[in-house]
Design a protein around this motif. Structure first.
Motif, PDB file in Angstrom:
ATOM      1  N   ALA A 147      36.250  41.351  68.364  1.00  0.00           N
ATOM      2  CA  ALA A 147      36.863  41.299  67.037  1.00  0.00           C
ATOM      3  C   ALA A 147      37.633  39.994  66.892  1.00  0.00           C
ATOM      4  CB  ALA A 147      37.800  42.480  66.836  1.00  0.00           C
ATOM      5  N   MET A 148      37.708  39.473  65.664  1.00  0.00           N
ATOM      6  CA  MET A 148      38.410  38.212  65.479  1.00  0.00           C
ATOM      7  C   MET A 148      39.133  38.172  64.144  1.00  0.00           C
ATOM      8  SD  MET A 148      35.388  35.445  64.766  1.00  0.00           S
ATOM      9  CE  MET A 148      34.779  35.162  63.113  1.00  0.00           C
ATOM     10  N   CYS A 149      40.240  37.496  64.161  1.00  0.00           N
ATOM     11  CA  CYS A 149      41.022  37.210  62.960  1.00  0.00           C
ATOM     12  C   CYS A 149      41.412  35.750  63.098  1.00  0.00           C
ATOM     13  CB  CYS A 149      42.250  38.128  62.894  1.00  0.00           C
ATOM     14  SG  CYS A 149      43.358  37.802  61.504  1.00  0.00           S
ATOM     15  N   VAL A 150      40.730  34.873  62.373  1.00  0.00           N
ATOM     16  CA  VAL A 150      40.902  33.450  62.609  1.00  0.00           C
ATOM     17  C   VAL A 150      41.239  32.721  61.319  1.00  0.00           C
ATOM     18  CG1 VAL A 150      39.296  33.523  64.555  1.00  0.00           C
ATOM     19  CG2 VAL A 150      38.443  32.872  62.315  1.00  0.00           C
ATOM     20  N   SER A 151      41.815  31.544  61.484  1.00  0.00           N
ATOM     21  CA  SER A 151      42.187  30.676  60.377  1.00  0.00           C
ATOM     22  C   SER A 151      43.103  31.403  59.409  1.00  0.00           C
ATOM     23  CB  SER A 151      40.926  30.140  59.704  1.00  0.00           C
ATOM     24  OG  SER A 151      41.267  29.127  58.792  1.00  0.00           O
ATOM     25  N   ALA A 152      42.748  31.474  58.118  1.00  0.00           N
ATOM     26  CA  ALA A 152      43.634  32.086  57.128  1.00  0.00           C
ATOM     27  C   ALA A 152      43.930  33.545  57.442  1.00  0.00           C
ATOM     28  CB  ALA A 152      43.018  31.960  55.733  1.00  0.00           C
ATOM     29  N   CYS A 153      43.023  34.230  58.127  1.00  0.00           N
ATOM     30  CA  CYS A 153      43.273  35.620  58.509  1.00  0.00           C
ATOM     31  C   CYS A 153      44.493  35.729  59.416  1.00  0.00           C
ATOM     32  CB  CYS A 153      42.050  36.210  59.212  1.00  0.00           C
ATOM     33  SG  CYS A 153      42.273  37.919  59.775  1.00  0.00           S
ATOM     34  N   ALA A 154      44.708  34.704  60.248  1.00  0.00           N
ATOM     35  CA  ALA A 154      45.873  34.732  61.137  1.00  0.00           C
ATOM     36  C   ALA A 154      47.166  34.779  60.337  1.00  0.00           C
ATOM     37  CB  ALA A 154      45.857  33.513  62.059  1.00  0.00           C
ATOM     38  N   TYR A 155      47.226  34.061  59.209  1.00  0.00           N
ATOM     39  CA  TYR A 155      48.419  34.115  58.370  1.00  0.00           C
ATOM     40  C   TYR A 155      48.604  35.521  57.797  1.00  0.00           C
ATOM     41  CZ  TYR A 155      47.975  29.017  58.506  1.00  0.00           C
ATOM     42  OH  TYR A 155      47.865  27.712  58.915  1.00  0.00           O
ATOM     43  N   LEU A 156      47.526  36.114  57.326  1.00  0.00           N
ATOM     44  CA  LEU A 156      47.587  37.481  56.806  1.00  0.00           C
ATOM     45  C   LEU A 156      48.133  38.424  57.880  1.00  0.00           C
ATOM     46  CD1 LEU A 156      44.636  39.162  54.871  1.00  0.00           C
ATOM     47  CD2 LEU A 156      46.068  40.407  56.462  1.00  0.00           C
ATOM     48  N   PHE A 157      47.616  38.292  59.082  1.00  0.00           N
ATOM     49  CA  PHE A 157      48.011  39.147  60.210  1.00  0.00           C
ATOM     50  C   PHE A 157      49.505  39.051  60.500  1.00  0.00           C
ATOM     51  CE2 PHE A 157      48.578  39.561  64.856  1.00  0.00           C
ATOM     52  CZ  PHE A 157      48.120  40.860  65.043  1.00  0.00           C
ATOM     53  N   LEU A 158      50.062  37.851  60.349  1.00  0.00           N
ATOM     54  CA  LEU A 158      51.471  37.643  60.687  1.00  0.00           C
ATOM     55  C   LEU A 158      52.410  38.396  59.762  1.00  0.00           C
ATOM     56  CD1 LEU A 158      51.493  33.813  61.491  1.00  0.00           C
ATOM     57  CD2 LEU A 158      51.353  35.744  63.077  1.00  0.00           C
ATOM     58  N   GLY A 159      51.922  38.844  58.602  1.00  0.00           N
ATOM     59  CA  GLY A 159      52.782  39.571  57.693  1.00  0.00           C
ATOM     60  C   GLY A 159      53.194  40.943  58.193  1.00  0.00           C
ATOM     61  N   ALA A 160      52.396  41.543  59.080  1.00  0.00           N
ATOM     62  CA  ALA A 160      52.701  42.892  59.560  1.00  0.00           C
ATOM     63  C   ALA A 160      54.000  42.890  60.372  1.00  0.00           C
ATOM     64  CB  ALA A 160      51.549  43.419  60.398  1.00  0.00           C
ATOM     65  N   THR A 161      54.712  43.982  60.315  1.00  0.00           N
ATOM     66  CA  THR A 161      55.929  44.124  61.112  1.00  0.00           C
ATOM     67  C   THR A 161      55.590  44.350  62.573  1.00  0.00           C
ATOM     68  OG1 THR A 161      57.060  45.098  59.206  1.00  0.00           O
ATOM     69  CG2 THR A 161      58.073  45.417  61.353  1.00  0.00           C
ATOM     70  N   ASP A 162      54.588  45.190  62.826  1.00  0.00           N
ATOM     71  CA  ASP A 162      54.094  45.446  64.188  1.00  0.00           C
ATOM     72  C   ASP A 162      52.711  44.830  64.301  1.00  0.00           C
ATOM     73  OD1 ASP A 162      56.327  47.041  65.075  1.00  0.00           O
ATOM     74  OD2 ASP A 162      55.560  48.635  63.776  1.00  0.00           O
ATOM     75  N   ARG A 163      52.532  43.947  65.303  1.00  0.00           N
ATOM     76  CA  ARG A 163      51.270  43.210  65.452  1.00  0.00           C
ATOM     77  C   ARG A 163      50.737  43.392  66.867  1.00  0.00           C
ATOM     78  NH1 ARG A 163      54.853  39.535  62.610  1.00  0.00           N
ATOM     79  NH2 ARG A 163      55.592  38.854  64.656  1.00  0.00           N
ATOM     80  N   GLU A 164      49.456  43.700  66.981  1.00  0.00           N
ATOM     81  CA  GLU A 164      48.836  43.887  68.292  1.00  0.00           C
ATOM     82  C   GLU A 164      47.503  43.148  68.346  1.00  0.00           C
ATOM     83  OE1 GLU A 164      48.517  48.000  69.324  1.00  0.00           O
ATOM     84  OE2 GLU A 164      50.650  48.429  68.945  1.00  0.00           O
ATOM     85  N   VAL A 165      47.383  42.278  69.346  1.00  0.00           N
ATOM     86  CA  VAL A 165      46.126  41.584  69.623  1.00  0.00           C
ATOM     87  C   VAL A 165      45.648  42.067  70.984  1.00  0.00           C
ATOM     88  CG1 VAL A 165      44.956  39.369  69.844  1.00  0.00           C
ATOM     89  CG2 VAL A 165      46.962  39.572  68.352  1.00  0.00           C
ATOM     90  N   ALA A 166      44.589  42.848  71.008  1.00  0.00           N
ATOM     91  CA  ALA A 166      44.082  43.394  72.266  1.00  0.00           C
ATOM     92  C   ALA A 166      43.575  42.269  73.162  1.00  0.00           C
ATOM     93  CB  ALA A 166      42.973  44.401  71.995  1.00  0.00           C
ATOM     94  N   PRO A 167      43.557  42.486  74.485  1.00  0.00           N
ATOM     95  CA  PRO A 167      43.101  41.436  75.403  1.00  0.00           C
ATOM     96  C   PRO A 167      41.668  40.984  75.189  1.00  0.00           C
ATOM     97  CG  PRO A 167      44.347  43.103  76.608  1.00  0.00           C
ATOM     98  CD  PRO A 167      44.141  43.634  75.210  1.00  0.00           C
ATOM     99  N   ASP A 168      40.840  41.802  74.533  1.00  0.00           N
ATOM    100  CA  ASP A 168      39.443  41.397  74.330  1.00  0.00           C
ATOM    101  C   ASP A 168      39.139  41.025  72.887  1.00  0.00           C
ATOM    102  OD1 ASP A 168      39.704  43.954  73.359  1.00  0.00           O
ATOM    103  OD2 ASP A 168      37.940  44.776  74.388  1.00  0.00           O
ATOM    104  N   SER A 169      40.171  40.767  72.099  1.00  0.00           N
ATOM    105  CA  SER A 169      39.978  40.296  70.723  1.00  0.00           C
ATOM    106  C   SER A 169      40.593  38.910  70.574  1.00  0.00           C
ATOM    107  CB  SER A 169      40.594  41.274  69.718  1.00  0.00           C
ATOM    108  OG  SER A 169      41.993  41.400  69.923  1.00  0.00           O
ATOM    109  N   VAL A 170      40.381  38.287  69.420  1.00  0.00           N
ATOM    110  CA  VAL A 170      40.731  36.875  69.236  1.00  0.00           C
ATOM    111  C   VAL A 170      41.575  36.679  67.990  1.00  0.00           C
ATOM    112  CG1 VAL A 170      39.741  34.643  68.553  1.00  0.00           C
ATOM    113  CG2 VAL A 170      38.798  35.872  70.501  1.00  0.00           C
ATOM    114  N   LEU A 171      42.660  35.917  68.137  1.00  0.00           N
ATOM    115  CA  LEU A 171      43.426  35.384  67.021  1.00  0.00           C
ATOM    116  C   LEU A 171      43.388  33.875  67.191  1.00  0.00           C
ATOM    117  CD1 LEU A 171      45.248  36.483  64.632  1.00  0.00           C
ATOM    118  CD2 LEU A 171      47.186  35.841  66.055  1.00  0.00           C
ATOM    119  N   ALA A 172      42.879  33.149  66.189  1.00  0.00           N
ATOM    120  CA  ALA A 172      42.663  31.710  66.343  1.00  0.00           C
ATOM    121  C   ALA A 172      43.132  30.955  65.107  1.00  0.00           C
ATOM    122  CB  ALA A 172      41.186  31.411  66.623  1.00  0.00           C
TER     123      ALA A 172
END
Length: 426
Positions: A147-172
């Motif tokens: 799974a991946m959340c990259v580029s502009a998606c990373a900004y969207l992701f940062l809005g959450a109060t609780d954030r989890e990136v699993a060891p086998d997924s990607v934030l770029a």
């Protein structure tokens, strides 16, 4: 492309006016508009006691924020976790969605939602998107691997109060690029000055946004160094240092890996010291027959560790399950492998957590009195019972007088790579 692509049109028919628009972005394998829907999976699909979640996937288009806001306002349970799988898109829309998620105190994770009712091999054709757009819940499956959340998606992701990136997924992340389509022949200095002002403005907007999300300014400094043509996958120490995912023991659920010989796997990354490094650990449970499995434990070898140590897995404080001896060494990994009976597997699945203990040993293999005590931590068993049940369905029946178990499962390698099998590319 995975980030904001700005098309600046110099309209010389209107002197002194430059209008900013977005060019269309092509991203293979993703829907061209952000898709939002309610998903329902098997028991514990999204964690212990969690079988429902909100899926947000696809490109972040210029109308995405309004749709996300409208959708979430209609969701009765504000505690449902949100799983993101997106290649990015419109940055301004990402900022807007992020701020709404912050006001909602949302929980966000990186994960891929798939709908079995869709045609095999695709999740973005017209028929599948119609299923996802239907009102109500959609029967679905969830995975963090690849799974991946990259580029502009990373900004969207940062809005959450609780954030989890699993060891086998990607934030770029990567930097933006300004593209100009100029009508007429404006002076080069005018174009250069416009470019500079827009980049300064974009940097300023990003810094203000990250500060509002409680994220370290270091992330913005890093983004500026990553060329638009590249992607920088945030490492676990970076996720921790920037304040994105500050869990000391990020992990995956137990999940079936459908290899030539399937197995159930769990990955954990353990924080060391101040979080400047994490130690990768992985457990793999294979089914050898209906009465016996094999449990492997693999972790990075710690070059800085003083002396030898042994590891034991416990189900409760009194029931040892596996290991309890020195590991084998394979390159940069140390590996344990033990046969486990069906009763032991049953004991593993009967408890919510397994305890992992580590004891220091002297060179002769006995407890080291100069390093007393046992280091322990817990791993949860969410997904293990369901995974083992799936393995049993294709596992051979027990035979009379089985041969002694091999130290390695067939088709299993001691080398482990916790990174996704397919890393995203720009």
């Amino acid at each position: 492309m995975f980030s904001r692509l700005l098309l600046f049109v110099a309209l010389l028919l209107i002197p002194g006016v430059l209008r900013a628009e977005e060019a269309p972005v092509e991203k293979a394998g993703f829907a061209k508009k952000l898709t939002i829907y309610l998903a329902k999976g098997p028991a514990n699909a999204c964690g212990a006691g969690c079988d429902r979640w909100i899926a947000i996937e696809g490109e972040i288009d210029r109308d995405a924020a309004a749709r996300v806001r409208s959708f979430l306002l209609a969701v009765k349970d504000p505690q449902l976790p949100i799983y993101l799988h997106s290649p990015g898109g419109n940055v301004e829309q990402s900022y807007a969605i992020a701020r709404f998620l912050r006001a909602r105190k949302a929980t966000a994770r990186v994960g891929r939602t798939s709908v079995p009712a869709c045609s095999t091999g695709t999740q973005i054709d017209a028929a599948c998107l119609k299923i996802k757009a239907a009102k109500g819940e959609v029967e679905a499956e969830l995975a963090t691997r690849n799974a991946m959340c990259v580029s502009a998606c990373a900004y969207l992701f940062l809005g959450a109060t609780d954030r989890e990136v699993a060891p086998d997924s990607v934030l770029a992340v990567h930097n933006s690029r300004l593209m100009f389509v100029v009508h007429g022949h404006p002076p080069p200095q005018v174009v250069a000055d416009f470019r500079r002002r827009e980049m300064v403005s974009a940097d300023r907007d990003r810094n203000v946004f990250l500060a509002a999300m409680g994220i370290s300014r270091e992330l913005s400094d890093l983004i500026r160094t990553v060329k638009f043509e590249n992607l920088h996958v945030l490492t676990r120490p970076e996720l921790y240092r920037f304040g994105i995912d500050t869990r000391p023991l990020p992990d995956t659920l137990w999940a079936v890996e459908k290899e030539t010989r399937p197995y159930v796997r769990k990955i954990v990354q353990q924080k060391k010291g101040d979080g400047s490094s994490f130690r990768m650990m992985e457990w793999r449970l294979f089914c050898e027959n209906k009465d016996r499995g094999r449990l492997m434990f693999v972790r990075d070898f710690d070059e800085g560790a003083a002396g030898k140590s042994t590891v034991v897995m416990m189900a409760g404080v009194t029931k040892a399950i596996a290991f309890g001896r020195l590991p084998a060494r394979f390159g940069k990994y140390e590996v344990w492998s033990d046969p486990v009976t069906a009763d032991i597997v049953k004991a593993m699945t009967a408890v919510p957590h397994l305890q992992i203990g580590e004891s220091a040993l002297s060179p002769d293999g006995k407890p080291d009195p100069t390093r007393p005590g046992v280091a322990t931590f817990d791993i949860d068993t969410t997904g293990l019972e369901q995974g083992w049940t799936q393995l049993l369905a294709s596992c051979p029946a027990a035979t009379a007088g089985p041969k002694p178990a091999s130290p390695w499962p067939a088709a299993a390698s001691p080398s482990v790579n916790a990174a996704p099998a397919a890393s995203p590319s720009p």
